[in-house]
Structure formats: C-alpha cells, structure tokens
Design a protein around this motif. Structure first.
Motif, PDB file in Angstrom:
ATOM      1  N   GLU A   3       0.925  -1.460  -0.069  1.00  0.00           N
ATOM      2  CA  GLU A   3      -0.134  -0.135   0.026  1.00  0.00           C
ATOM      3  C   GLU A   3       1.011   1.190   0.053  1.00  0.00           C
ATOM      4  OE1 GLU A   3      -3.878   1.833   1.225  1.00  0.00           O
ATOM      5  OE2 GLU A   3      -3.746  -0.260   1.338  1.00  0.00           O
ATOM      6  N   GLY A   4       0.656   2.163  -0.959  1.00  0.00           N
ATOM      7  CA  GLY A   4       1.210   3.417  -0.911  1.00  0.00           C
ATOM      8  C   GLY A   4       2.607   3.257  -1.755  1.00  0.00           C
ATOM      9  N   TRP A   5       2.977   2.293  -2.269  1.00  0.00           N
ATOM     10  CA  TRP A   5       4.170   1.989  -3.187  1.00  0.00           C
ATOM     11  C   TRP A   5       3.940   2.523  -4.815  1.00  0.00           C
ATOM     12  CZ3 TRP A   5       8.436  -1.877  -2.269  1.00  0.00           C
ATOM     13  CH2 TRP A   5       8.776  -1.988  -0.931  1.00  0.00           C
ATOM     14  N   GLN A   6       4.706   3.130  -5.355  1.00  0.00           N
ATOM     15  CA  GLN A   6       4.753   3.494  -6.636  1.00  0.00           C
ATOM     16  C   GLN A   6       5.816   2.536  -7.412  1.00  0.00           C
ATOM     17  OE1 GLN A   6       4.350   7.481  -7.772  1.00  0.00           O
ATOM     18  NE2 GLN A   6       3.936   7.842  -5.515  1.00  0.00           N
ATOM     19  N   ASN A   7       5.689   1.708  -8.396  1.00  0.00           N
ATOM     20  CA  ASN A   7       6.673   1.128  -9.086  1.00  0.00           C
ATOM     21  C   ASN A   7       6.631   1.268 -10.460  1.00  0.00           C
ATOM     22  OD1 ASN A   7       7.179  -0.973  -6.674  1.00  0.00           O
ATOM     23  ND2 ASN A   7       4.933  -1.294  -7.000  1.00  0.00           N
ATOM     24  N   ALA A   8       7.670   1.179 -11.208  1.00  0.00           N
ATOM     25  CA  ALA A   8       7.896   1.071 -12.608  1.00  0.00           C
ATOM     26  C   ALA A   8       8.949  -0.006 -12.966  1.00  0.00           C
ATOM     27  CB  ALA A   8       8.403   2.481 -12.975  1.00  0.00           C
ATOM     28  N   HIS A   9       8.708  -0.543 -14.180  1.00  0.00           N
ATOM     29  CA  HIS A   9       9.647  -1.414 -14.724  1.00  0.00           C
ATOM     30  C   HIS A   9       9.873  -1.031 -16.126  1.00  0.00           C
ATOM     31  CE1 HIS A   9       7.613  -3.994 -11.775  1.00  0.00           C
ATOM     32  NE2 HIS A   9       8.759  -4.749 -11.839  1.00  0.00           N
ATOM     33  N   HIS A  10      11.326  -0.627 -16.355  1.00  0.00           N
ATOM     34  CA  HIS A  10      11.519  -0.031 -17.563  1.00  0.00           C
ATOM     35  C   HIS A  10      12.383  -1.186 -18.148  1.00  0.00           C
ATOM     36  CE1 HIS A  10      10.680   4.067 -16.344  1.00  0.00           C
ATOM     37  NE2 HIS A  10      11.120   3.754 -15.109  1.00  0.00           N
ATOM     38  N   VAL A  11      12.038  -1.501 -19.258  1.00  0.00           N
ATOM     39  CA  VAL A  11      12.651  -2.664 -20.426  1.00  0.00           C
ATOM     40  C   VAL A  11      13.781  -1.874 -20.984  1.00  0.00           C
ATOM     41  CG1 VAL A  11      12.501  -4.387 -22.086  1.00  0.00           C
ATOM     42  CG2 VAL A  11      10.664  -3.858 -20.404  1.00  0.00           C
ATOM     43  N   GLU A  12      15.072  -2.546 -20.769  1.00  0.00           N
ATOM     44  CA  GLU A  12      16.235  -1.610 -21.390  1.00  0.00           C
ATOM     45  C   GLU A  12      16.607  -2.621 -22.692  1.00  0.00           C
ATOM     46  OE1 GLU A  12      18.977  -1.256 -18.341  1.00  0.00           O
ATOM     47  OE2 GLU A  12      18.251   0.777 -17.620  1.00  0.00           O
ATOM     48  N   LYS A  13      16.511  -3.830 -22.533  1.00  0.00           N
ATOM     49  CA  LYS A  13      16.842  -4.688 -23.609  1.00  0.00           C
ATOM     50  C   LYS A  13      16.228  -6.346 -23.602  1.00  0.00           C
ATOM     51  CE  LYS A  13      21.231  -7.324 -25.020  1.00  0.00           C
ATOM     52  NZ  LYS A  13      22.504  -7.614 -24.908  1.00  0.00           N
ATOM     53  N   THR A  14      15.754  -6.757 -24.837  1.00  0.00           N
ATOM     54  CA  THR A  14      15.076  -8.169 -24.667  1.00  0.00           C
ATOM     55  C   THR A  14      15.851  -8.813 -25.808  1.00  0.00           C
ATOM     56  OG1 THR A  14      13.346  -7.477 -26.142  1.00  0.00           O
ATOM     57  CG2 THR A  14      13.063  -7.263 -23.763  1.00  0.00           C
ATOM     58  N   SER A  15      15.691 -10.286 -25.578  1.00  0.00           N
ATOM     59  CA  SER A  15      15.996 -11.182 -26.785  1.00  0.00           C
ATOM     60  C   SER A  15      15.262 -12.376 -26.591  1.00  0.00           C
ATOM     61  CB  SER A  15      17.433 -11.377 -26.860  1.00  0.00           C
ATOM     62  OG  SER A  15      17.737 -12.334 -25.743  1.00  0.00           O
ATOM     63  N   ILE A  16      14.596 -12.805 -27.836  1.00  0.00           N
ATOM     64  CA  ILE A  16      13.618 -14.130 -27.713  1.00  0.00           C
ATOM     65  C   ILE A  16      14.285 -14.921 -28.801  1.00  0.00           C
ATOM     66  CG2 ILE A  16      11.404 -15.111 -28.216  1.00  0.00           C
ATOM     67  CD1 ILE A  16      10.240 -12.216 -27.615  1.00  0.00           C
ATOM     68  N   ASN A  17      14.432 -16.371 -28.350  1.00  0.00           N
ATOM     69  CA  ASN A  17      14.860 -17.415 -28.982  1.00  0.00           C
ATOM     70  C   ASN A  17      14.029 -18.469 -29.067  1.00  0.00           C
ATOM     71  OD1 ASN A  17      17.487 -16.111 -30.032  1.00  0.00           O
ATOM     72  ND2 ASN A  17      17.862 -15.963 -27.968  1.00  0.00           N
ATOM     73  N   GLN A  18      14.022 -19.250 -29.954  1.00  0.00           N
ATOM     74  CA  GLN A  18      13.038 -20.373 -29.938  1.00  0.00           C
ATOM     75  C   GLN A  18      13.970 -21.629 -29.955  1.00  0.00           C
ATOM     76  OE1 GLN A  18      10.121 -20.793 -33.035  1.00  0.00           O
ATOM     77  NE2 GLN A  18       9.392 -22.986 -32.103  1.00  0.00           N
ATOM     78  N   LEU A  19      13.764 -22.393 -28.755  1.00  0.00           N
ATOM     79  CA  LEU A  19      14.570 -23.458 -28.318  1.00  0.00           C
ATOM     80  C   LEU A  19      14.547 -24.720 -28.987  1.00  0.00           C
ATOM     81  CD1 LEU A  19      14.684 -22.702 -24.395  1.00  0.00           C
ATOM     82  CD2 LEU A  19      16.325 -22.037 -25.977  1.00  0.00           C
ATOM     83  N   ASN A  20      13.261 -24.947 -29.160  1.00  0.00           N
ATOM     84  CA  ASN A  20      12.849 -26.098 -30.020  1.00  0.00           C
ATOM     85  C   ASN A  20      11.295 -26.036 -30.579  1.00  0.00           C
ATOM     86  OD1 ASN A  20      10.917 -26.970 -27.712  1.00  0.00           O
ATOM     87  ND2 ASN A  20      12.961 -27.498 -26.780  1.00  0.00           N
ATOM     88  N   ASP A  21      10.718 -27.009 -30.681  1.00  0.00           N
ATOM     89  CA  ASP A  21       9.243 -26.880 -31.291  1.00  0.00           C
ATOM     90  C   ASP A  21       8.115 -26.496 -30.255  1.00  0.00           C
ATOM     91  OD1 ASP A  21      10.053 -27.605 -33.793  1.00  0.00           O
ATOM     92  OD2 ASP A  21       9.459 -29.885 -33.631  1.00  0.00           O
ATOM     93  N   VAL A  22       8.557 -26.587 -29.062  1.00  0.00           N
ATOM     94  CA  VAL A  22       7.631 -26.258 -27.959  1.00  0.00           C
ATOM     95  C   VAL A  22       8.081 -25.133 -26.915  1.00  0.00           C
ATOM     96  CG1 VAL A  22       6.354 -28.291 -28.291  1.00  0.00           C
ATOM     97  CG2 VAL A  22       8.182 -28.320 -26.606  1.00  0.00           C
ATOM     98  N   GLU A  23       9.214 -24.668 -26.951  1.00  0.00           N
ATOM     99  CA  GLU A  23       9.718 -23.757 -26.020  1.00  0.00           C
ATOM    100  C   GLU A  23      10.464 -22.604 -26.648  1.00  0.00           C
ATOM    101  OE1 GLU A  23      10.815 -26.298 -22.140  1.00  0.00           O
ATOM    102  OE2 GLU A  23      12.171 -26.480 -23.730  1.00  0.00           O
ATOM    103  N   LEU A  24      10.397 -21.388 -25.869  1.00  0.00           N
ATOM    104  CA  LEU A  24      10.986 -20.195 -26.300  1.00  0.00           C
ATOM    105  C   LEU A  24      12.134 -19.841 -25.032  1.00  0.00           C
ATOM    106  CD1 LEU A  24       8.115 -17.853 -27.517  1.00  0.00           C
ATOM    107  CD2 LEU A  24       9.774 -19.388 -28.964  1.00  0.00           C
ATOM    108  N   SER A  25      12.798 -19.051 -25.285  1.00  0.00           N
ATOM    109  CA  SER A  25      13.613 -18.362 -23.939  1.00  0.00           C
ATOM    110  C   SER A  25      13.403 -16.886 -24.455  1.00  0.00           C
ATOM    111  CB  SER A  25      15.153 -18.786 -24.140  1.00  0.00           C
ATOM    112  OG  SER A  25      15.885 -18.122 -25.357  1.00  0.00           O
TER     113      SER A  25
END
Length: 72
Positions: A3-25
């Motif tokens: 209660e009373g907190w203010q939060n922020a998440h700033h995305v600085e960098k991302t990467s997405i890779n397909q590991l196999n037919d059913v999973e991503l990283s």
C-alpha cells in the motif's frame, strides 16, 4: 504491491529465441524503480532469464523464471 508504493519497470533490452518446437527463451534487462510511502526511492537493475512453453491458440506459458540482480 505494498500500500502506498509506486513501481515502474523499464525494459532496457530483450531477446527471444526459439529453443525447440515447444519452447522459447526470453531474456530481458530491466530497471526496476519504486517510491515508498515515506518518499524513499530505490532503483535496481535486474536480468530476467525465462523459458516459455508454446500453446495452441493461447499465449505462451512461463515455465521457468530466473531473476538476477546486475547492479546496485
């Protein structure tokens, strides 16, 4: 969230890779900030390493989430 907190998440960098037919990283570097009720301010850099399972006709499902601080 506390209660009373203010939060922020700033995305600085991302990467997405397909590991196999059913999973991503998904890797992300985030700057997390919060202001607490007494007006103290905190900031943290965090690296997220995640695995997501692909699903038919639905958004991928997180199956593993690892958080690691990368700075002070």
């Amino acid at each position: 969230m506390f209660e009373g907190w203010q939060n922020a998440h700033h995305v600085e960098k991302t990467s997405i890779n397909q590991l196999n037919d059913v999973e991503l990283s998904l890797e992300a570097d985030i700057l997390y900030q919060n202001i607490r009720p007494e007006n103290s301010r905190y900031s943290y850099k965090i690296h997220y390493s995640t695995i997501l399972k692909l699903r038919d006709n639905e958004l991928p499902l997180f199956t593993n989430v690892h958080l690691e601080p990368t700075g002070t």
